[in-house]
Write a protein that holds these residues in place. Structure first.
Motif, PDB file in Angstrom:
ATOM      1  N   LEU A  44       0.869  -1.176   0.000  1.00 19.37           N
ATOM      2  CA  LEU A  44       0.000   0.000   0.000  1.00 19.37           C
ATOM      3  C   LEU A  44       0.906   1.225   0.000  1.00 19.37           C
ATOM      4  N   THR A  45       0.671   2.129  -0.929  1.00 22.37           N
ATOM      5  CA  THR A  45       1.500   3.327  -1.057  1.00 22.37           C
ATOM      6  C   THR A  45       0.612   4.557  -0.976  1.00 22.37           C
ATOM      7  N   SER A  46       1.047   5.533  -0.219  1.00 20.49           N
ATOM      8  CA  SER A  46       0.274   6.773  -0.101  1.00 20.49           C
ATOM      9  C   SER A  46       0.186   7.459  -1.462  1.00 20.49           C
ATOM     10  N   ALA A  47      -0.803   8.313  -1.587  1.00 23.18           N
ATOM     11  CA  ALA A  47      -1.038   8.997  -2.862  1.00 23.18           C
ATOM     12  C   ALA A  47       0.191   9.749  -3.358  1.00 23.18           C
ATOM     13  N   ASP A  48       0.965  10.343  -2.443  1.00 21.97           N
ATOM     14  CA  ASP A  48       2.138  11.101  -2.867  1.00 21.97           C
ATOM     15  C   ASP A  48       3.405  10.239  -2.932  1.00 21.97           C
ATOM     16  N   GLY A  49       3.277   8.947  -2.598  1.00 17.92           N
ATOM     17  CA  GLY A  49       4.412   8.032  -2.698  1.00 17.92           C
ATOM     18  C   GLY A  49       5.401   8.105  -1.555  1.00 17.92           C
ATOM     19  N   SER A  50       5.111   8.913  -0.544  1.00 18.78           N
ATOM     20  CA  SER A  50       6.084   9.093   0.541  1.00 18.78           C
ATOM     21  C   SER A  50       5.987   8.027   1.635  1.00 18.78           C
ATOM     22  N   VAL A  51       4.898   7.254   1.631  1.00 20.78           N
ATOM     23  CA  VAL A  51       4.697   6.235   2.657  1.00 20.78           C
ATOM     24  C   VAL A  51       4.338   4.919   1.979  1.00 20.78           C
ATOM     25  N   GLU A  52       4.976   3.854   2.447  1.00 21.01           N
ATOM     26  CA  GLU A  52       4.699   2.533   1.890  1.00 21.01           C
ATOM     27  C   GLU A  52       4.522   1.539   3.030  1.00 21.01           C
ATOM     28  N   PHE A  53       3.483   0.748   2.944  1.00 19.08           N
ATOM     29  CA  PHE A  53       3.196  -0.302   3.914  1.00 19.08           C
ATOM     30  C   PHE A  53       3.196  -1.620   3.157  1.00 19.08           C
ATOM     31  N   GLU A  54       3.897  -2.632   3.686  1.00 19.09           N
ATOM     32  CA  GLU A  54       3.992  -3.912   3.001  1.00 19.09           C
ATOM     33  C   GLU A  54       3.574  -5.040   3.932  1.00 19.09           C
ATOM     34  N   LEU A  55       2.762  -5.926   3.411  1.00 14.57           N
ATOM     35  CA  LEU A  55       2.313  -7.107   4.140  1.00 14.57           C
ATOM     36  C   LEU A  55       2.654  -8.315   3.273  1.00 14.57           C
ATOM     37  N   LYS A  56       3.254  -9.338   3.894  1.00 18.00           N
ATOM     38  CA  LYS A  56       3.575 -10.518   3.101  1.00 18.00           C
ATOM     39  C   LYS A  56       3.303 -11.775   3.889  1.00 18.00           C
ATOM     40  N   HIS A  57       2.968 -12.823   3.148  1.00 14.13           N
ATOM     41  CA  HIS A  57       2.844 -14.159   3.726  1.00 14.13           C
ATOM     42  C   HIS A  57       3.336 -15.143   2.674  1.00 14.13           C
ATOM     43  N   ASN A  58       4.156 -16.072   3.118  1.00 12.16           N
ATOM     44  CA  ASN A  58       4.797 -17.025   2.212  1.00 12.16           C
ATOM     45  C   ASN A  58       4.556 -18.448   2.694  1.00 12.16           C
ATOM     46  N   VAL A  59       4.250 -19.320   1.752  1.00 11.62           N
ATOM     47  CA  VAL A  59       4.092 -20.742   2.032  1.00 11.62           C
ATOM     48  C   VAL A  59       5.072 -21.490   1.143  1.00 11.62           C
ATOM     49  N   SER A  60       5.913 -22.297   1.757  1.00  9.84           N
ATOM     50  CA  SER A  60       6.863 -23.122   1.009  1.00  9.84           C
ATOM     51  C   SER A  60       6.437 -24.580   1.117  1.00  9.84           C
ATOM     52  N   GLY A  61       6.239 -25.210  -0.014  1.00  3.06           N
ATOM     53  CA  GLY A  61       5.840 -26.615  -0.034  1.00  3.06           C
ATOM     54  C   GLY A  61       4.335 -26.788  -0.018  1.00  3.06           C
ATOM     55  N   ARG A  62       3.915 -28.033  -0.099  1.00  2.00           N
ATOM     56  CA  ARG A  62       2.493 -28.379  -0.163  1.00  2.00           C
ATOM     57  C   ARG A  62       1.950 -28.975   1.129  1.00  2.00           C
ATOM     58  N   ARG A  63       2.822 -29.248   2.073  1.00  2.00           N
ATOM     59  CA  ARG A  63       2.406 -29.950   3.294  1.00  2.00           C
ATOM     60  C   ARG A  63       1.274 -29.228   4.020  1.00  2.00           C
ATOM     61  N   VAL A  64       1.381 -27.926   4.181  1.00  2.00           N
ATOM     62  CA  VAL A  64       0.362 -27.176   4.914  1.00  2.00           C
ATOM     63  C   VAL A  64      -1.004 -27.295   4.236  1.00  2.00           C
ATOM     64  N   TYR A  65      -1.028 -27.372   2.909  1.00  2.00           N
ATOM     65  CA  TYR A  65      -2.292 -27.532   2.193  1.00  2.00           C
ATOM     66  C   TYR A  65      -2.877 -28.920   2.424  1.00  2.00           C
ATOM     67  N   ALA A  66      -2.017 -29.939   2.410  1.00  2.00           N
ATOM     68  CA  ALA A  66      -2.479 -31.306   2.656  1.00  2.00           C
ATOM     69  C   ALA A  66      -3.022 -31.432   4.075  1.00  2.00           C
ATOM     70  N   GLU A  67      -2.324 -30.853   5.043  1.00  2.00           N
ATOM     71  CA  GLU A  67      -2.784 -30.907   6.431  1.00  2.00           C
ATOM     72  C   GLU A  67      -4.100 -30.146   6.601  1.00  2.00           C
ATOM     73  N   GLY A  68      -4.229 -29.022   5.939  1.00  2.00           N
ATOM     74  CA  GLY A  68      -5.468 -28.246   5.995  1.00  2.00           C
ATOM     75  C   GLY A  68      -6.634 -29.013   5.382  1.00  2.00           C
ATOM     76  N   THR A  69      -6.360 -29.727   4.295  1.00  2.00           N
ATOM     77  CA  THR A  69      -7.400 -30.545   3.670  1.00  2.00           C
ATOM     78  C   THR A  69      -7.851 -31.645   4.623  1.00  2.00           C
ATOM     79  N   ALA A  70      -6.894 -32.299   5.286  1.00  2.00           N
ATOM     80  CA  ALA A  70      -7.241 -33.349   6.250  1.00  2.00           C
ATOM     81  C   ALA A  70      -8.064 -32.763   7.405  1.00  2.00           C
TER      82      ALA A  70
END
Length: 116
Positions: free
Chosen positions: A57-83
């Motif tokens: 998210l960047t302010s209209a004038d570009g002077s402020v930036e907010f970043e949110l991230k989430h990363n998933v590596s591999g498929r295990r978490v999806y398999a466990e969530g399905t179970a």
């Protein structure tokens, strides 16, 4: 195709920001090739199964930036969530609490604390 998780996070951020100018079709930058994925921080062994998302998210004038991230590596978490989701549905059926025709989501699984 943009992931459901990314779409849900974007919808939440748009609600908070009150932004009606964001175009999900044109304002989302998806990296789908191996070289770009590696450059974004995906490990080589996870190229066939990962989900790295960064929202900026960047302010209209570009002077402020907010970043949110989430990363998933591999498929295990999806398999466990399905179970976990299968067990959630099993319990609903066993308890007689499954509404006929009702569609459940992972939000329902999370709300009931049904993750193992």
């Amino acid at each position: 195709d943009t992931s459901g998780t990314a779409k849900a996070v974007i919808d939440s951020l748009l609600t908070l920001a009150g932004d009606d100018k964001f175009d999900k079709e044109n304002d989302i930058n998806m990296l789908r090739d191996d070289e770009s994925s590696l450059g974004f921080g995906v490990k080589e062994e996870d190229l066939n199964g990962h989900a790295f998302h960064t929202y900026t998210l960047t302010s209209a004038d570009g002077s402020v930036e907010f970043e949110l991230k989430h990363n998933v590596s591999g498929r295990r978490v999806y398999a466990e969530g399905t179970a976990d989701a299968v067990m959630f549905l099993y319990r609903k059926l066993k308890e007689g609490n499954a509404d006929s025709g009702r569609i459940y989501s992972m939000i329902n699984v999370l709300e009931e604390g049904a993750l193992e």
